[in-house]
Scaffold this motif. Structure first.
Motif, mmCIF file in Angstrom:
data_model
loop_
_atom_site.group_PDB
_atom_site.id
_atom_site.type_symbol
_atom_site.label_atom_id
_atom_site.label_comp_id
_atom_site.label_asym_id
_atom_site.label_seq_id
_atom_site.Cartn_x
_atom_site.Cartn_y
_atom_site.Cartn_z
ATOM 1 N N LEU A 26 -58.844 -18.762 -15.592
ATOM 2 C CA LEU A 26 -60.166 -18.256 -15.242
ATOM 3 C C LEU A 26 -61.207 -19.204 -15.811
ATOM 4 O O LEU A 26 -60.988 -19.823 -16.856
ATOM 5 C CB LEU A 26 -60.379 -16.855 -15.827
ATOM 6 C CG LEU A 26 -59.433 -15.750 -15.354
ATOM 7 C CD1 LEU A 26 -59.665 -14.479 -16.158
ATOM 8 C CD2 LEU A 26 -59.632 -15.487 -13.871
ATOM 9 N N LEU A 27 -62.343 -19.307 -15.164
ATOM 10 C CA LEU A 27 -63.422 -20.178 -15.613
ATOM 11 C C LEU A 27 -64.567 -19.324 -16.133
ATOM 12 O O LEU A 27 -64.968 -18.353 -15.488
ATOM 13 C CB LEU A 27 -63.892 -21.036 -14.434
ATOM 14 C CG LEU A 27 -64.742 -22.243 -14.747
ATOM 15 C CD1 LEU A 27 -63.984 -23.242 -15.615
ATOM 16 C CD2 LEU A 27 -65.191 -22.916 -13.456
ATOM 17 N N GLN A 46 -67.590 -14.225 -14.998
ATOM 18 C CA GLN A 46 -68.315 -13.398 -14.042
ATOM 19 C C GLN A 46 -69.031 -12.291 -14.805
ATOM 20 O O GLN A 46 -69.869 -12.585 -15.639
ATOM 21 C CB GLN A 46 -67.383 -12.912 -12.939
ATOM 22 C CG GLN A 46 -66.791 -14.077 -12.142
ATOM 23 C CD GLN A 46 -65.839 -13.645 -11.067
ATOM 24 O OE1 GLN A 46 -66.105 -12.721 -10.319
ATOM 25 N NE2 GLN A 46 -64.730 -14.346 -10.951
ATOM 26 N N GLN A 47 -68.677 -11.021 -14.607
ATOM 27 C CA GLN A 47 -69.369 -9.921 -15.292
ATOM 28 C C GLN A 47 -68.617 -9.403 -16.520
ATOM 29 O O GLN A 47 -69.030 -8.418 -17.124
ATOM 30 C CB GLN A 47 -69.572 -8.760 -14.306
ATOM 31 C CG GLN A 47 -70.359 -9.133 -13.070
ATOM 32 C CD GLN A 47 -71.745 -9.664 -13.393
ATOM 33 O OE1 GLN A 47 -72.453 -9.100 -14.215
ATOM 34 N NE2 GLN A 47 -72.117 -10.766 -12.770
ATOM 35 N N THR A 48 -67.521 -10.060 -16.901
ATOM 36 C CA THR A 48 -66.652 -9.566 -17.970
ATOM 37 C C THR A 48 -66.615 -10.546 -19.128
ATOM 38 O O THR A 48 -66.543 -11.754 -18.928
ATOM 39 C CB THR A 48 -65.224 -9.358 -17.422
ATOM 40 O OG1 THR A 48 -65.296 -8.444 -16.313
ATOM 41 C CG2 THR A 48 -64.296 -8.796 -18.466
ATOM 42 N N LYS A 101 -62.092 -23.188 -19.530
ATOM 43 C CA LYS A 101 -61.010 -22.496 -18.824
ATOM 44 C C LYS A 101 -60.284 -21.584 -19.804
ATOM 45 O O LYS A 101 -59.989 -21.973 -20.930
ATOM 46 C CB LYS A 101 -60.002 -23.493 -18.263
ATOM 47 C CG LYS A 101 -60.490 -24.264 -17.073
ATOM 48 C CD LYS A 101 -59.395 -25.196 -16.574
ATOM 49 C CE LYS A 101 -59.894 -26.083 -15.459
ATOM 50 N NZ LYS A 101 -58.875 -27.071 -15.074
ATOM 51 N N LEU A 102 -59.987 -20.381 -19.357
ATOM 52 C CA LEU A 102 -59.139 -19.451 -20.091
ATOM 53 C C LEU A 102 -57.766 -19.513 -19.450
ATOM 54 O O LEU A 102 -57.644 -19.399 -18.238
ATOM 55 C CB LEU A 102 -59.662 -18.019 -19.995
ATOM 56 C CG LEU A 102 -60.921 -17.671 -20.754
ATOM 57 C CD1 LEU A 102 -62.147 -18.208 -20.072
ATOM 58 C CD2 LEU A 102 -61.014 -16.181 -20.923
ATOM 59 N N LEU A 125 -57.758 -21.805 -24.660
ATOM 60 C CA LEU A 125 -58.959 -22.380 -24.060
ATOM 61 C C LEU A 125 -58.723 -23.847 -23.752
ATOM 62 O O LEU A 125 -58.042 -24.541 -24.502
ATOM 63 C CB LEU A 125 -60.154 -22.222 -25.003
ATOM 64 C CG LEU A 125 -60.489 -20.798 -25.434
ATOM 65 C CD1 LEU A 125 -61.681 -20.813 -26.387
ATOM 66 C CD2 LEU A 125 -60.759 -19.914 -24.242
ATOM 67 N N SER A 126 -59.295 -24.308 -22.644
ATOM 68 C CA SER A 126 -59.181 -25.702 -22.249
ATOM 69 C C SER A 126 -60.505 -26.161 -21.665
ATOM 70 O O SER A 126 -61.156 -25.414 -20.939
ATOM 71 C CB SER A 126 -58.073 -25.867 -21.206
ATOM 72 O OG SER A 126 -58.050 -27.174 -20.697
ATOM 73 N N ASN A 127 -60.888 -27.396 -21.967
ATOM 74 C CA ASN A 127 -62.151 -27.896 -21.418
ATOM 75 C C ASN A 127 -61.923 -29.005 -20.397
ATOM 76 O O ASN A 127 -62.846 -29.697 -20.016
ATOM 77 C CB ASN A 127 -63.072 -28.389 -22.530
ATOM 78 C CG ASN A 127 -62.519 -29.565 -23.294
ATOM 79 O OD1 ASN A 127 -61.320 -29.788 -23.285
ATOM 80 N ND2 ASN A 127 -63.364 -30.297 -23.967
ATOM 81 N N ASP A 128 -60.681 -29.189 -19.934
ATOM 82 C CA ASP A 128 -60.439 -30.221 -18.912
ATOM 83 C C ASP A 128 -60.260 -29.634 -17.542
ATOM 84 O O ASP A 128 -60.194 -28.491 -17.305
ATOM 85 C CB ASP A 128 -59.227 -31.068 -19.266
ATOM 86 C CG ASP A 128 -57.940 -30.247 -19.367
ATOM 87 O OD1 ASP A 128 -57.985 -29.008 -19.315
ATOM 88 O OD2 ASP A 128 -56.889 -30.858 -19.511
#
Length: 133
Positions: free
Chosen positions: A4-5, A25-27, A50-51, A130-133
């Motif tokens: 998920l982003l 989003q809303q969560t 990214k989750l 968590l990922s930032n790529d």
């Protein structure tokens, strides 16, 4: 692997651990990481991240009531499923994203899962990477 982003909204650090809140989003999701804003450049409020979490780490419940210690509880509907003799794969609609869960056939049968059922999906805070790529 579920992906998920979202955007980091809050970071609380103690020692070498950080509790990170991410708006998807809303969560709001929560993840605990062995990093701090000082040791990891991706840990900044406002950053897009990214989750990631395994399908086997998505716990499902129907008609859940009461208080539970799991922080990541999201309302979904069942999109589709595949039943095996031992395991079942359930694809869930979460807002505009899809999440997949793999549970035992016994659990699937106990929940009496059908398409379009309302389901609460839950993921432990320490199971979200968590990922930032």
């Amino acid at each position: 692997m579920n992906t998920l982003l979202g955007n980091i909204t809050e970071i609380t650090t103690e020692g070498s651990l950080s509790l990170v809140k991410i708006q998807v989003q809303q969560t709001v999701f929560t993840s605990i990481v062995i990093d701090t804003p000082e040791t990891a450049s991706y840990l900044k409020t406002g950053n897009t991240i990214k989750l990631l979490f395994k399908e086997t780490e998505v716990i499902l419940a129907k008609k859940i009531t009461g208080i539970i210690s799991l922080q990541n509880k999201i309302d979904c509907t069942v999109d589709s499923f595949e039943k095996g003799a031992l395991l079942c794969k359930i694809v869930l609609n979460f807002e505009t994203a899809k999440i997949t869960s793999v549970i035992t056939r016994n659990a699937f049968d106990q929940l009496e899962i059908q398409e379009n059922d309302e389901i609460t999906a839950m993921i432990k805070t320490n199971e979200i990477s968590l990922s930032n790529d």
